[in-house]
Motif scaffolding. Structure first.
Motif, short mmCIF file in Angstrom:
data_model
loop_
_atom_site.label_atom_id
_atom_site.label_comp_id
_atom_site.label_asym_id
_atom_site.label_seq_id
_atom_site.Cartn_x
_atom_site.Cartn_y
_atom_site.Cartn_z
N ASN A 58 -1.86 5.67 12.02
CA ASN A 58 -2.47 5.70 10.69
C ASN A 58 -3.86 5.08 10.76
N HIS A 93 2.30 1.56 8.21
CA HIS A 93 2.38 2.00 6.81
C HIS A 93 2.17 0.86 5.82
N LYS A 126 0.99 -1.04 2.50
CA LYS A 126 0.85 -0.60 1.11
C LYS A 126 -0.33 -1.35 0.50
N HIS A 165 9.76 8.16 6.05
CA HIS A 165 8.74 7.90 5.03
C HIS A 165 9.32 7.78 3.63
N GLY A 221 7.96 7.43 -0.63
CA GLY A 221 6.84 7.74 -1.51
C GLY A 221 6.36 6.55 -2.31
N ASN A 222 7.22 6.05 -3.21
CA ASN A 222 6.81 4.95 -4.08
C ASN A 222 8.05 4.25 -4.62
N ARG A 238 3.15 11.39 -0.54
CA ARG A 238 1.99 10.62 -0.96
C ARG A 238 1.93 10.60 -2.49
N SER A 240 4.09 16.20 -1.25
CA SER A 240 4.75 16.20 0.05
C SER A 240 4.50 17.52 0.77
N GLU A 264 -0.03 16.48 7.00
CA GLU A 264 0.01 15.67 5.79
C GLU A 264 -1.19 15.96 4.89
N ILE A 314 -3.16 14.59 1.27
CA ILE A 314 -3.25 13.36 0.47
C ILE A 314 -3.98 13.61 -0.84
N HIS A 330 -1.08 10.50 10.14
CA HIS A 330 -1.42 10.01 8.80
C HIS A 330 -2.92 9.78 8.66
N ASN A 381 -6.32 8.84 5.43
CA ASN A 381 -6.74 8.41 4.09
C ASN A 381 -8.17 8.84 3.84
#
Length: 508
Positions: free
Chosen positions: A165, A216, A218, A325, A327-328, A394, A409, A445, A447, A501, A503
């Protein structure tokens, strides 16, 4: 744990190594054949008749800054750079790693500049990478790849591949791995600065050097960074950093989990959630990842940890499962906690990462499914599984740890090999907005790109490999109208290795 005892334990490094270093200390190959040479031969043979494998071939050199060919229109409110990370150096001297997770990391950067998009790619110049680059061969054993006469390993950072990542911290990039320190890079040039001392400028000093810092973390809406580091001994280190990357608090908890694999976690506004999957080790099998088995009778443990003190407050047992993985997560005023997982009912997806390195696509992997959990204050829980396959979840970055309306996703619709579609699920109504790339694409992936705090606004961005032309394209969707397809597709004149991954970092 009392702070004095914590620091004493951290200083000693007791049980906190995230990979079993004994397995990397120059063990000889017991087979009469070089397994890494055999893996390369098998992959090359498969590639000759299966062009979709090209994304797993890897790279041998960096990609210089190159302009992309634009189809459609680049949204004017996207200003910044999209970074991706993934294992990319899989082969040296006629040898090929046995597992996808072992390759050296490469950062892909897509710069949005004055109406154009430019790509560059650079290997993370870790200590391991530089030594092996100079030698022209593998020098260190990996979790599943034993090198004859391998160099000894005294710290996880000796074999840090920085391949999973990439996040932005105080103007720099941190390339992240599972088992060691972050590696800092320049956001503009991708030049490697070196491993990050997580205790620098804090009361911890050098006592956090070399600790596992998962891939990963947060990042909450205030910018604070939360993370964990896992050891197969069952110890889990918990981290709280401020937005500048300065460690505010650290604690360690001891669990009885012996499954070796712990990839992701979650936060709410009050708690950290560590979900221990239904994995066990089979010591009769070779390799680190190869020895991981799924136990269909072993419940998952959900550890609820207080964010203020980093101490365990509660524990739930839920039905067996395994997720790479999540999500939230978010919680209600009455203490009910909700979270989602891309849940597998076996560990075949982990072993598929080995099969694919030999060119074997017929792994029989049952796809993950989005599974919703509710943990109630009385100790009970509820589980609901949504239709369709899903992984690489995500959410809108402003919703981390609080209730989100949408979950993005990737999934498989027309093919079983890797992914071919992207979707947005309304977590309230269950409505799914979906775009299928089709059989000619291998999808990575995607985002969400935030333009404000409204989840209905913004974009979805991600890369895909076009198999017939062996080119990678960057795709941009309106987040609220994905089924209409990309509003912009930007083509590279070549393909890049499939990654893990990434961002987006907005221009300040």
């Amino acid at each position: 744990m009392e702070r004095r005892q914590l620091l004493k334990t951290l200083a000693a490094g007791t049980a906190l190594t995230a990979v079993p270093l004994k397995g990397f200390a120059g063990q000889a190959i017991t087979s009469s054949k070089d397994s890494l040479a055999v893996t390369k031969q098998l992959f090359d043979k498969a590639l000759s008749s299966a062009p979709e494998l090209i994304g797993f071939k890897g790279a041998t050199k960096p990609f210089n800054k190159t302009a992309l060919t634009i189809e459609g229109n680049i949204p004017k409110d996207i200003q910044g750079c999209f970074y991706r990370n993934g294992a990319a150096r899989h082969e040296r001297a006629q040898q090929r790693y046995n597992h996808l997770f072992e390759g050296d990391g490469m950062i892909q950067a897509f710069h949005f500049e004055e109406g154009n998009i430019y790509h560059q790619g650079q290997f993370v110049q870790t200590s391991k990478f530089k030594k092996e680059e100079q030698a022209g061969k593998f020098l260190y054993s990996g979790p599943d790849s034993q090198i004859q006469g391998a160099l000894p390993v005294s710290s996880p950072d000796d074999i840090n591949t920085a391949n999973t990542n990439i996040i932005s911290v105080d103007g720099k990039l941190w390339a992240l791995w599972e088992a060691g320190s972050p590696v800092a890079l320049s956001a503009d040039t991708l030049q490697t600065h070196g491993v990050v001392n997580l205790g620098e400028n804090s009361r911890f000093g050098n006592k956090l050097k070399g600790l596992a810092f998962s891939a990963h973390p947060k990042i909450d809406p205030k910018g604070d960074i939360w993370n964990f580091g896992f050891s197969p001994s069952g110890h889990i280190v918990l981290f709280h950093l401020n937005a500048k990357g300065v460690t505010q608090n650290v604690n360690m908890i001891k669990t009885n989990y012996k499954g070796a694999m712990l990839h992701d976690f979650l936060i709410t506004h009050r708690h950290i959630l560590i979900i221990l999957p239904s994995l066990v080790l089979d010591r009769t099998k070779s390799g680190f990842f190869g020895a991981i088995n799924y136990d269909a009778n072993l419940p998952m443990d959900v550890l609820v940890i207080d964010k203020d003190t980093l101490t365990l407050k509660r524990q739930y047992k839920v039905a067996p499962g395994f997720a790479f993985h999540y999500g939230n997560a978010w919680e209600e005023p009455n203490g009910t906690i909700h979270f989602d997982a891309c849940l597998y009912r076996d560990a075949n997806a982990l072993h598929f990462m080995k099969n694919i390195m030999q060119g074997d696509q017929m792994a029989g992997v049952a796809p993950a499914k989005t599974t919703l959990y509710s943990l109630f204050p009385d100790g009970k829980y509820k589980e609901e599984q949504l239709e369709g396959s899903a992984d690489f979840p995500r959410i809108h970055p402003s919703k981390v740890g609080i209730r989100n309306q949408y979950l993005y996703s990737t999934g498989s619709t027309e093919v079983e090999f890797w992914f071919d579609s992207v979707s947005r699920t309304n977590m309230g109504s269950g409505k799914v907005d979906k775009y299928v790339y089709g059989k000619d694409f291998v999808v990575e992936e995607h985002i969400p790109i935030a333009t404000d705090e409204n989840e209905d606004n913004g974009y979805l961005m991600g890369t895909a490999l076009h198999i017939p032309t062996k080119r990678t394209c960057l795709n941009i969707f309106h987040a609220n109208d994905m089924s209409q397809g990309p509003i912009c597709r930007a083509w590279l004149p070549y393909h890049i290795p499939l990654g893990f991954h990434g961002n987006f970092v907005a221009k300040s």
